[in-house]
Design a protein around this motif. Structure first.
Motif, PDB file in Angstrom:
ATOM      1  N   LEU A 105      23.355   4.102  -1.902  1.00 11.10           N
ATOM      2  CA  LEU A 105      23.942   5.067  -0.684  1.00 11.10           C
ATOM      3  C   LEU A 105      24.880   5.635  -1.076  1.00 11.10           C
ATOM      4  N   LEU A 106      25.904   5.406  -1.737  1.00 10.01           N
ATOM      5  CA  LEU A 106      27.126   6.145  -1.922  1.00 10.01           C
ATOM      6  C   LEU A 106      27.094   7.081  -3.248  1.00 10.01           C
ATOM      7  N   GLY A 107      26.088   7.075  -3.804  1.00 12.50           N
ATOM      8  CA  GLY A 107      26.002   7.881  -5.001  1.00 12.50           C
ATOM      9  C   GLY A 107      24.666   8.405  -5.229  1.00 12.50           C
ATOM     10  N   HIS A 108      24.533   9.101  -6.353  1.00 16.45           N
ATOM     11  CA  HIS A 108      23.102   9.552  -6.648  1.00 16.45           C
ATOM     12  C   HIS A 108      22.507   9.166  -7.815  1.00 16.45           C
ATOM     13  N   ILE A 109      21.446   8.288  -7.826  1.00 14.83           N
ATOM     14  CA  ILE A 109      21.120   7.665  -9.067  1.00 14.83           C
ATOM     15  C   ILE A 109      19.552   8.199  -9.221  1.00 14.83           C
ATOM     16  N   GLU A 110      19.203   8.488 -10.552  1.00 16.41           N
ATOM     17  CA  GLU A 110      17.969   9.140 -10.736  1.00 16.41           C
ATOM     18  C   GLU A 110      16.876   7.842 -10.719  1.00 16.41           C
ATOM     19  N   LYS A 111      15.940   8.002 -10.047  1.00 19.09           N
ATOM     20  CA  LYS A 111      14.919   6.787  -9.689  1.00 19.09           C
ATOM     21  C   LYS A 111      13.741   7.267 -10.293  1.00 19.09           C
ATOM     22  N   VAL A 112      12.821   6.060 -10.698  1.00 17.70           N
ATOM     23  CA  VAL A 112      11.525   6.218 -11.293  1.00 17.70           C
ATOM     24  C   VAL A 112      10.788   5.949 -10.190  1.00 17.70           C
ATOM     25  N   HIS A 113       9.429   6.573  -9.769  1.00 20.85           N
ATOM     26  CA  HIS A 113       8.704   6.175  -8.695  1.00 20.85           C
ATOM     27  C   HIS A 113       7.531   5.581  -9.357  1.00 20.85           C
ATOM     28  N   SER A 114       7.092   4.590  -8.495  1.00 19.84           N
ATOM     29  CA  SER A 114       5.828   4.142  -8.688  1.00 19.84           C
ATOM     30  C   SER A 114       5.353   3.669  -7.463  1.00 19.84           C
ATOM     31  N   GLN A 115       4.023   3.229  -7.532  1.00 20.16           N
ATOM     32  CA  GLN A 115       3.352   3.048  -6.121  1.00 20.16           C
ATOM     33  C   GLN A 115       2.646   1.508  -5.964  1.00 20.16           C
ATOM     34  N   ASP A 116       3.845   0.777  -5.801  1.00 17.54           N
ATOM     35  CA  ASP A 116       3.796  -0.781  -5.682  1.00 17.54           C
ATOM     36  C   ASP A 116       3.499  -1.418  -4.173  1.00 17.54           C
ATOM     37  N   PHE A 117       3.217  -0.354  -3.516  1.00 20.03           N
ATOM     38  CA  PHE A 117       2.739  -0.435  -2.118  1.00 20.03           C
ATOM     39  C   PHE A 117       1.687   0.354  -1.472  1.00 20.03           C
ATOM     40  N   TYR A 118       1.298  -0.197  -0.330  1.00 23.80           N
ATOM     41  CA  TYR A 118       0.120   0.797   0.148  1.00 23.80           C
ATOM     42  C   TYR A 118       0.569   1.042   1.526  1.00 23.80           C
ATOM     43  N   LEU A 119       0.182   2.258   1.874  1.00 22.50           N
ATOM     44  CA  LEU A 119       0.356   2.789   3.594  1.00 22.50           C
ATOM     45  C   LEU A 119      -0.907   2.565   4.375  1.00 22.50           C
ATOM     46  N   THR A 120      -0.677   1.977   5.626  1.00 25.83           N
ATOM     47  CA  THR A 120      -1.965   2.198   6.631  1.00 25.83           C
ATOM     48  C   THR A 120      -1.672   3.332   7.422  1.00 25.83           C
ATOM     49  N   LYS A 121      -2.681   3.416   8.133  1.00 25.52           N
ATOM     50  CA  LYS A 121      -2.934   4.629   9.129  1.00 25.52           C
ATOM     51  C   LYS A 121      -1.925   4.341  10.289  1.00 25.52           C
ATOM     52  N   ASP A 122      -1.596   3.171  10.701  1.00 26.00           N
ATOM     53  CA  ASP A 122      -0.975   2.811  11.892  1.00 26.00           C
ATOM     54  C   ASP A 122       0.704   2.607  11.620  1.00 26.00           C
ATOM     55  N   GLY A 123       0.975   3.148  10.169  1.00 25.97           N
ATOM     56  CA  GLY A 123       2.479   3.647   9.928  1.00 25.97           C
ATOM     57  C   GLY A 123       3.113   2.254   9.422  1.00 25.97           C
ATOM     58  N   TYR A 124       2.241   1.532   8.579  1.00 31.71           N
ATOM     59  CA  TYR A 124       3.062   0.424   7.947  1.00 31.71           C
ATOM     60  C   TYR A 124       3.109   0.404   6.414  1.00 31.71           C
ATOM     61  N   ALA A 125       3.910   0.091   5.598  1.00 28.18           N
ATOM     62  CA  ALA A 125       3.828  -0.004   4.247  1.00 28.18           C
ATOM     63  C   ALA A 125       3.572  -1.403   4.091  1.00 28.18           C
ATOM     64  N   TYR A 126       2.843  -1.896   3.066  1.00 29.52           N
ATOM     65  CA  TYR A 126       2.617  -3.395   2.740  1.00 29.52           C
ATOM     66  C   TYR A 126       2.798  -3.343   1.363  1.00 29.52           C
ATOM     67  N   PHE A 127       3.727  -4.526   1.013  1.00 24.54           N
ATOM     68  CA  PHE A 127       3.973  -4.799  -0.352  1.00 24.54           C
ATOM     69  C   PHE A 127       3.397  -6.283  -0.763  1.00 24.54           C
ATOM     70  N   GLU A 128       2.539  -6.315  -1.483  1.00 23.43           N
ATOM     71  CA  GLU A 128       1.531  -7.563  -1.655  1.00 23.43           C
ATOM     72  C   GLU A 128       1.465  -7.529  -3.118  1.00 23.43           C
ATOM     73  N   ASN A 129       1.498  -8.878  -3.620  1.00 21.01           N
ATOM     74  CA  ASN A 129       1.308  -9.060  -5.005  1.00 21.01           C
ATOM     75  C   ASN A 129       2.399  -8.207  -5.870  1.00 21.01           C
ATOM     76  N   ASN A 130       3.441  -7.851  -5.310  1.00 22.13           N
ATOM     77  CA  ASN A 130       4.152  -6.837  -6.330  1.00 22.13           C
ATOM     78  C   ASN A 130       5.323  -7.667  -7.128  1.00 22.13           C
ATOM     79  N   PRO A 131       5.168  -7.528  -8.278  1.00 28.14           N
ATOM     80  CA  PRO A 131       5.966  -8.485  -9.263  1.00 28.14           C
ATOM     81  C   PRO A 131       7.580  -8.473  -9.076  1.00 28.14           C
ATOM     82  N   LYS A 132       7.902  -7.208  -8.424  1.00 29.43           N
ATOM     83  CA  LYS A 132       9.429  -7.315  -7.949  1.00 29.43           C
ATOM     84  C   LYS A 132       9.870  -8.026  -6.876  1.00 29.43           C
ATOM     85  N   THR A 133       8.698  -8.523  -5.888  1.00 34.51           N
ATOM     86  CA  THR A 133       9.128  -9.032  -4.754  1.00 34.51           C
ATOM     87  C   THR A 133       9.400 -10.673  -4.693  1.00 34.51           C
TER      88      THR A 133
END
Lengths: 198, 244
Positions: free
Chosen positions: A15-43
């Motif tokens: 929030l306070l700085g600017h860290i370079e991030k690597v993106h991946s897709q460990d979630f999926y989005l639904t048409k009704d505007g929700y992001a789902y995190f399932e079986n994500n090893p980080k959670t």
């Protein structure tokens, strides 16, 4: 609860700085505007969903403990982090922990130690999807770059700690101080859209 | 051989031997005579037959012989059946264990180590120290297929054997169980294997305890049910260890 919330600290750094991030897709989005995190090893075994407002972007992160970032722009953000707890606690026990205010003191101490320059301005007990949560509201200063000069701008951040079984989920929201009044209800609705899938 | 006479309806009958008189089952008061007597006397007062009439003698065999035969036959049948059941049970248990061990399998989509690690974390949190056994087996086995383990959700073979954890999980249960029920079952079996805890007595007040022998899935609706039951078990165990 004598422990360091790495995910929270890293979320503050994001929030306070600017860290370079690597993106991946460990979630999926639904048409009704929700992001789902399932079986994500980080959670840490927690499956959940959260609403995504229109015109917001969501991305995950490889930073330790940080599961996802959602943002409208560089100034308005939401970060989700998850930390392993010491053991299982029931909702009744979590309620006691939340109401004790111990977490307020611990987080405030940690932030002071890290030199974030934050000030606790409010702490309330909440419920997120039937689980006890503690909402801490902080004021802070962020270094913003205007041309070559650095300007310290005031921001307001909210930390929502949700006690879920044997993990603590932290949802952090953040916006410039002058926009907080307008956004506080919006943030609340956003956090309250969080739900567990198991 | 002594000869006996008796009177019936004013007429005398005889001679008969003693055994013939006994077989006739003459009623009390029947007069008899035999050589040596001065006059006719009632049969119950005669030296030869008084034992049959004074009440202390019961012809058990004569009266109960069919009952005795039936009871004897029943005893033999019972002993045969119970022996068969005993040996069948022993054989079934042995065969079941061998079959379970032989046919047990891993499902790559289920990592039982997660449960094991959390169990160790939790017992350490409550101050219970145990050493990880050399042999750790937690696998699926079709317990419904074998006599003796039908309707078992899980079974452990490491009770009172600190060298191993050996647990088999019924896939039928697992595939239909909630998260709380899965934790409940695995922690229950690990308490047997790692803490050597026995079942709690089957009393109504124990029905919500982690070590109750039967799992009432309707009472394990939420993770809170599992969390509070497991905590109670660990706290009591830790206290017992401290007091010993």
């Amino acid at each position: 609860m004598n422990r360091v919330y790495n995910g929270v600290l890293i979320a503050f750094i994001i929030l306070l700085g600017h860290i370079e991030k690597v993106h991946s897709q460990d979630f999926y989005l639904t048409k009704d505007g929700y992001a789902y995190f399932e079986n994500n090893p980080k959670t840490l075994g927690v499956n959940f969903g959260i609403g995504i407002p229109e015109e917001w972007t969501i991305q995950d992160s490889e930073l330790p403990g940080v599961i996802a970032e959602m943002y409208h722009n560089q100034d308005i953000k939401l970060i989700i982090s998850i930390e392993a707890g010491e053991t299982f606690i029931s909702r009744k026990q979590a309620r006691v922990a939340v109401d004790s205010g111990e977490i307020d003191r611990k987080i405030t101490e940690e932030q002071e130690m890290q030199g974030f320059g934050t000030t606790l301005i409010d702490a309330t007990s909440e419920i997120v999807d039937s689980y006890p949560a503690r909402k801490l509201t902080f004021s802070m200063l962020r270094d913003d770059f205007i041309g070559d000069s650095v300007v310290k701008n005031p921001y307001i951040g909210e930390l929502w700690f949700i006690f879920y079984e044997d993990v603590q989920i932290c949802i952090m929201t953040f916006c410039p101080k002058h926009q907080y009044e307008k956004n506080s209800i919006f943030f609340r609705n956003l956090v309250k859209s969080f739900f567990f899938l198991n | 051989m002594k000869q006996f006479y008796y009177q019936y309806n004013g007429q005398s009958h005889g001679p008969y031997s003693a055994s013939e008189i006994v077989d006739k089952k003459l009623p009390k008061g029947t007069y008899i005579w035999y050589e040596g007597l001065d006059s006719w006397i009632p049969i119950e007062k005669s030296t030869a037959f008084s034992k049959y009439y004074n009440g202390s003698y019961i012809d058990i065999w004569g009266v109960f012989k069919y009952t005795i035969i039936i009871l004897f036959v029943l005893c033999i049948v019972f002993l045969c059946i119970s022996g068969d059941i005993l040996f069948a049970t022993i054989n079934t248990e042995t065969e079941s264990k061998d079959d379970i061990q032989r046919t047990a399998y891993n499902d790559p989509s289920v990592d039982f180590n997660v449960y094991l690690e959390k169990f160790y974390r939790d017992i350490e949190f409550y101050g219970i120290r145990t050493v990880m056994p050399n042999s750790v087996t937690i696998k699926f086995a079709n317990l419904d297929k074998y006599k003796g383990t039908v309707n078992y959700n899980g079974i452990s073979y490491g009770y009172n054997d600190d060298s191993k954890i050996e647990i088999y999980v019924n896939p039928t249960f697992w595939n239909n169980a909630t998260k709380a029920q899965k934790y409940w079952m695995i922690y229950h079996e690990l308490c047997h294997d790692l803490l050597n805890l026995d079942h709690t007595p089957e009393l109504p007040e124990n029905i919500d305890k982690l070590m109750y022998p039967h799992m009432d899935c309707s009472r394990i609706a939420h993770m809170d049910d599992f969390i509070e039951a497991s905590q109670e078990t660990f706290i009591l165990f830790a206290l017992q260890c401290r007091n010993q």
